[in-house]
Every structure is written in structure tokens, then in C-alpha cells.
Scaffold this motif. Structure first.
Motif, PDB file in Angstrom:
ATOM      1  N   LEU A 209       0.912  -1.215   0.147  1.00  0.00           N
ATOM      2  CA  LEU A 209      -0.082   0.206  -0.084  1.00  0.00           C
ATOM      3  C   LEU A 209       1.025   1.254  -0.007  1.00  0.00           C
ATOM      4  O   LEU A 209       0.350   2.199  -0.621  1.00  0.00           O
ATOM      5  N   ASP A 210       1.934   1.254   0.862  1.00  0.00           N
ATOM      6  CA  ASP A 210       2.765   2.347   0.859  1.00  0.00           C
ATOM      7  C   ASP A 210       3.523   2.531  -0.439  1.00  0.00           C
ATOM      8  O   ASP A 210       3.956   3.808  -0.713  1.00  0.00           O
ATOM      9  N   ARG A 211       3.624   1.516  -1.254  1.00  0.00           N
ATOM     10  CA  ARG A 211       4.245   1.700  -2.733  1.00  0.00           C
ATOM     11  C   ARG A 211       3.523   2.289  -3.786  1.00  0.00           C
ATOM     12  O   ARG A 211       3.623   2.550  -4.811  1.00  0.00           O
ATOM     13  N   ILE A 212       2.089   2.489  -3.449  1.00  0.00           N
ATOM     14  CA  ILE A 212       1.208   2.962  -4.533  1.00  0.00           C
ATOM     15  C   ILE A 212       0.894   4.526  -4.182  1.00  0.00           C
ATOM     16  O   ILE A 212       0.322   4.747  -3.343  1.00  0.00           O
ATOM     17  N   PRO A 213       1.203   5.210  -5.461  1.00  0.00           N
ATOM     18  CA  PRO A 213       1.263   6.809  -5.226  1.00  0.00           C
ATOM     19  C   PRO A 213      -0.378   7.207  -5.031  1.00  0.00           C
ATOM     20  O   PRO A 213      -0.601   8.047  -4.140  1.00  0.00           O
ATOM     21  N   MET A 214      -1.492   6.503  -5.540  1.00  0.00           N
ATOM     22  CA  MET A 214      -2.833   6.841  -5.246  1.00  0.00           C
ATOM     23  C   MET A 214      -3.361   6.413  -3.803  1.00  0.00           C
ATOM     24  O   MET A 214      -4.448   6.911  -3.286  1.00  0.00           O
ATOM     25  N   SER A 235      -9.772   3.041 -29.555  1.00  0.00           N
ATOM     26  CA  SER A 235      -8.412   2.718 -29.582  1.00  0.00           C
ATOM     27  C   SER A 235      -7.770   2.309 -30.940  1.00  0.00           C
ATOM     28  O   SER A 235      -6.975   1.399 -31.131  1.00  0.00           O
ATOM     29  N   SER A 236      -8.451   2.819 -32.081  1.00  0.00           N
ATOM     30  CA  SER A 236      -8.188   2.156 -33.485  1.00  0.00           C
ATOM     31  C   SER A 236      -6.849   2.395 -33.799  1.00  0.00           C
ATOM     32  O   SER A 236      -6.185   1.689 -34.859  1.00  0.00           O
ATOM     33  N   TYR A 237      -5.968   3.526 -33.208  1.00  0.00           N
ATOM     34  CA  TYR A 237      -4.591   3.773 -33.592  1.00  0.00           C
ATOM     35  C   TYR A 237      -3.703   3.251 -32.454  1.00  0.00           C
ATOM     36  O   TYR A 237      -2.537   3.678 -32.345  1.00  0.00           O
ATOM     37  N   THR A 238      -4.234   2.451 -31.377  1.00  0.00           N
ATOM     38  CA  THR A 238      -3.427   1.912 -30.321  1.00  0.00           C
ATOM     39  C   THR A 238      -3.090   0.668 -30.505  1.00  0.00           C
ATOM     40  O   THR A 238      -4.041  -0.394 -30.596  1.00  0.00           O
ATOM     41  N   THR A 239      -1.931   0.049 -30.671  1.00  0.00           N
ATOM     42  CA  THR A 239      -1.462  -1.078 -30.739  1.00  0.00           C
ATOM     43  C   THR A 239      -0.118  -1.433 -30.197  1.00  0.00           C
ATOM     44  O   THR A 239       0.691  -0.560 -30.335  1.00  0.00           O
ATOM     45  N   GLY A 240       0.132  -2.819 -29.678  1.00  0.00           N
ATOM     46  CA  GLY A 240       1.489  -2.995 -29.184  1.00  0.00           C
ATOM     47  C   GLY A 240       1.663  -2.496 -27.846  1.00  0.00           C
ATOM     48  O   GLY A 240       2.703  -2.493 -27.417  1.00  0.00           O
ATOM     49  N   GLN A 241       0.966  -1.850 -27.252  1.00  0.00           N
ATOM     50  CA  GLN A 241       0.960  -1.300 -26.008  1.00  0.00           C
ATOM     51  C   GLN A 241       0.611  -2.092 -24.448  1.00  0.00           C
ATOM     52  O   GLN A 241      -0.195  -2.898 -24.666  1.00  0.00           O
ATOM     53  N   MET A 242       1.279  -1.699 -23.507  1.00  0.00           N
ATOM     54  CA  MET A 242       0.762  -2.663 -22.144  1.00  0.00           C
ATOM     55  C   MET A 242       0.262  -1.243 -21.463  1.00  0.00           C
ATOM     56  O   MET A 242       1.114  -0.532 -20.991  1.00  0.00           O
ATOM     57  N   LEU A 243      -1.000  -1.217 -21.335  1.00  0.00           N
ATOM     58  CA  LEU A 243      -1.565   0.010 -20.405  1.00  0.00           C
ATOM     59  C   LEU A 243      -1.642  -0.603 -19.190  1.00  0.00           C
ATOM     60  O   LEU A 243      -2.337  -1.452 -18.659  1.00  0.00           O
ATOM     61  N   MET A 244      -0.759   0.205 -18.250  1.00  0.00           N
ATOM     62  CA  MET A 244      -0.667  -0.109 -16.786  1.00  0.00           C
ATOM     63  C   MET A 244      -1.993   0.538 -16.050  1.00  0.00           C
ATOM     64  O   MET A 244      -2.102   1.799 -15.940  1.00  0.00           O
ATOM     65  N   VAL A 245      -2.781  -0.306 -15.245  1.00  0.00           N
ATOM     66  CA  VAL A 245      -3.661   0.065 -14.144  1.00  0.00           C
ATOM     67  C   VAL A 245      -3.150  -0.105 -13.062  1.00  0.00           C
ATOM     68  O   VAL A 245      -3.641  -1.374 -12.488  1.00  0.00           O
ATOM     69  N   ASP A 246      -2.425   0.786 -12.439  1.00  0.00           N
ATOM     70  CA  ASP A 246      -1.757   0.177 -11.343  1.00  0.00           C
ATOM     71  C   ASP A 246      -1.842   1.266 -10.180  1.00  0.00           C
ATOM     72  O   ASP A 246      -0.946   1.367  -9.464  1.00  0.00           O
ATOM     73  N   GLY A 247      -2.579   2.278 -10.218  1.00  0.00           N
ATOM     74  CA  GLY A 247      -2.582   3.386  -9.183  1.00  0.00           C
ATOM     75  C   GLY A 247      -1.318   4.176  -9.319  1.00  0.00           C
ATOM     76  O   GLY A 247      -0.841   4.750  -8.339  1.00  0.00           O
ATOM     77  N   GLY A 248      -0.429   3.976 -10.292  1.00  0.00           N
ATOM     78  CA  GLY A 248       0.771   4.897 -10.383  1.00  0.00           C
ATOM     79  C   GLY A 248       2.112   4.346  -9.972  1.00  0.00           C
ATOM     80  O   GLY A 248       3.166   4.733  -9.952  1.00  0.00           O
ATOM     81  N   TRP A 249       1.912   2.777  -9.606  1.00  0.00           N
ATOM     82  CA  TRP A 249       2.860   2.039  -9.000  1.00  0.00           C
ATOM     83  C   TRP A 249       4.109   2.125  -9.897  1.00  0.00           C
ATOM     84  O   TRP A 249       5.454   2.488  -9.577  1.00  0.00           O
ATOM     85  N   THR A 250       3.988   1.982 -11.579  1.00  0.00           N
ATOM     86  CA  THR A 250       5.157   1.768 -12.157  1.00  0.00           C
ATOM     87  C   THR A 250       5.836   3.128 -12.671  1.00  0.00           C
ATOM     88  O   THR A 250       6.827   3.247 -13.408  1.00  0.00           O
ATOM     89  N   ALA A 251       5.039   4.058 -12.486  1.00  0.00           N
ATOM     90  CA  ALA A 251       5.353   5.649 -12.896  1.00  0.00           C
ATOM     91  C   ALA A 251       6.264   6.076 -11.651  1.00  0.00           C
ATOM     92  O   ALA A 251       6.885   7.046 -11.863  1.00  0.00           O
ATOM     93  N   ALA A 252       6.241   5.496 -10.408  1.00  0.00           N
ATOM     94  CA  ALA A 252       6.750   6.212  -9.468  1.00  0.00           C
ATOM     95  C   ALA A 252       8.439   5.717  -9.154  1.00  0.00           C
ATOM     96  O   ALA A 252       8.623   4.644  -9.477  1.00  0.00           O
TER      97      ALA A 252
END
Length: 252
Positions: A209-214, A235-252
Motif C-alpha cells: 500500500l505504501d508503494r502505490i502513489p494513489m 483505440s483504433s490507432y493503439t497497438t503493441g501497448q501494455m496499458l498499466m492500470v496500477d494506481g501509479g506504481w510503475t510510474a513512481a
């Protein structure tokens, strides 16, 4: 921008691991956006309960996606949906926790088979049919925080989810010019059966929990919007992506 871009009306979708947890939440989101959805799980009781609770446009299919012939499974999916698959979401997954130096060989094989090989084989078969028929498609793989970074005692899971991101990039490169988009969703920590061991450990819980910016964990329904976006024309022009839904974990 019209909200019609997010509509999945007239499309047929498959969600593996759709009987519970994140897969069930994704199936609910796709169905609410108008898709006819096949929820797939090994346990008939799970998929039947999920389908009963999600609406008239949800079809239960009990099958083990990690065993059996991919062509036969896709035949069953198409029969249940009443036509070809437009969207497939690979949400079935397992975990095994053990230090790397002690990691059991059979568990390694099981995790890689379910998390990586099975989704590839299914997408390979669905993609082949879409290409042969000249039809567009959207393939969505469920990755993880471990698609981008590592956590202790999860060597096979980390390898499988890193491999998932590799598949997303490779299939997108091969197929996107022919109308098939391939993307992934990387969930952070959501409370499901797969993560219950983490939530049951008070010390580990607080550390996470302490690791999650949100400052909070995710609710399964918060994954549905990302799935609807990636499945739809929004998302017609979105491909090859990994969309992170993580409360900001990987951005911090």
C-alpha cells in the motif's frame, strides 16, 4: 468525440478466466458496452454463475484453455457466440510463490503453460481465422506489474508476464497492418483469489500500500474501462501497448 467510439454493439468477445475476479469484471464491462461475451473458465459453476449475473448477452463456456486443441476450443467459442470472434481477452492466470533456488520444476511448467502458452495458442488460432476472413480484431492480453519489473518469489509468474508483453509487441508488429490490433493491460494490485495471500499478510499488505502513489488498491471493476477502450474503435490507432492500470506504481 462521440461516445459511439466506445460501443461494442454487434461484436463478439471471449474472456478467458471470466468466471471470477478480474476476468469477470472485464466481461461485465464488455457486455455493458454492448458486446456478446463468452465467459470461459475450467469450472462450469463459475461461468454459469457469472453469465447469470452479467446479463442476457453473456454465454458460459466451461473449458480448460491450457489443455486441448486450440482449434476445437475456438470452434466451441464461435458456436456459443453465434459467429466469429472479434475480441479476445486473456485473463486466465495462475501464480506460484517460491524462492528461485527452490522453485519446483512442475510448477514452473504449469505457470508458463497457463499464463503464456495457452493465450498464445488461442490468439494464434483466432488471429489466423481473422486474417483468413479479412476481418478486423482486437486481442487483449492481461499482463502484470511483473511485465515491467520483478517481485520476489515469483520467477515463473514474472517470466510468463514478461513473455506476455513480448507477445503483445510481436503479434502487433505482425498483424496490425492487416487489421488486428494487439495490446495488453497491466493490472497493479487488485484483491482477487490470485492475490489473497498478499492481502492476508498484514506486513506485506502495508508495504504494498505504501508503494502505490494513489494510496489504495484497485477494485476489479476499475479494469473494465481499459478493456472497453482497447476492444473498441476508441483505440483504433493503439497497438503493441501494455496499458498499466496500477494506481501509479510503475510510474513512481
Amino acid at each position: 468525440m462521440s461516445t459511439e467510439l466506445f460501443s461494442l454493439s454487434g461484436r463478439r468477445a471471449v474472456v478467458t478466466g471470466g468466471g471470477r475476479g478480474l476476468g469477470k469484471a472485464v466481461a461485465a464491462g464488455l457486455a455493458a458496452a454492448g458486446a456478446t461475451v463468452a465467459v470461459v473458465s475450467r469450472t462450469a459453476a463459475d461461468v454459469e454463475a457469472a453469465a447469470a449475473g452479467l446479463g442476457h448477452n453473456v454465454v458460459p463456456l466451461a473449458m480448460d484453455v491450457a489443455s486441448g486443441d486450440a482449434a476445437a476450443m475456438v470452434d466451441a467459442m464461435e458456436a456459443g457466440l453465434g459467429g466469429p470472434v472479434d475480441v479476445i481477452v486473456h485473463a486466465a492466470g495462475v501464480q506460484h510463490r517460491e524462492p528461485a533456488e527452490q522453485f519446483d520444476a512442475e510448477e514452473w511448467d504449469r505457470v508458463l503453460r497457463i499464463n503464456l502458452t495457452a493465450p498464445f495458442r488461442l490468439s494464434q488460432e483466432v488471429g489466423r481465422r481473422q486474417l483468413d476472413g479479412g476481418r478486423k480484431g482486437s486481442h487483449i492480453f492481461i499482463g502484470s506489474l511483473t511485465s515491467l519489473l520483478s517481485i520476489p518469489d515469483a520467477a515463473a509468474y514474472t517470466a510468463s508476464k514478461s513473455g506476455v508483453y513480448g507477445l503483445v509487441r510481436t503479434l502487433s508488429t505482425e498483424w496490425s497492418g492487416r487489421g488486428i490490433r494487439v495490446n495488453g493491460i497491466g493490472p497493479g494490485y487488485f484483491r482477487t483469489a490470485l492475490t489473497e495471500a498478499v492481502f492476508a499478510d498484514e506486513k506485506r499488505y502495508q508495504k504494498m500500500l505504501d508503494r502505490i502513489p494513489m494510496g489504495r488498491f484497485g477494485a476489479p471493476e476499475e479494469l473494465a474501462g481499459a478493456a472497453v477502450y482497447l476492444a473498441s474503435d476508441a483505440s483504433s490507432y493503439t497497438t503493441g501497448q501494455m496499458l498499466m492500470v496500477d494506481g501509479g506504481w510503475t510510474a513512481a
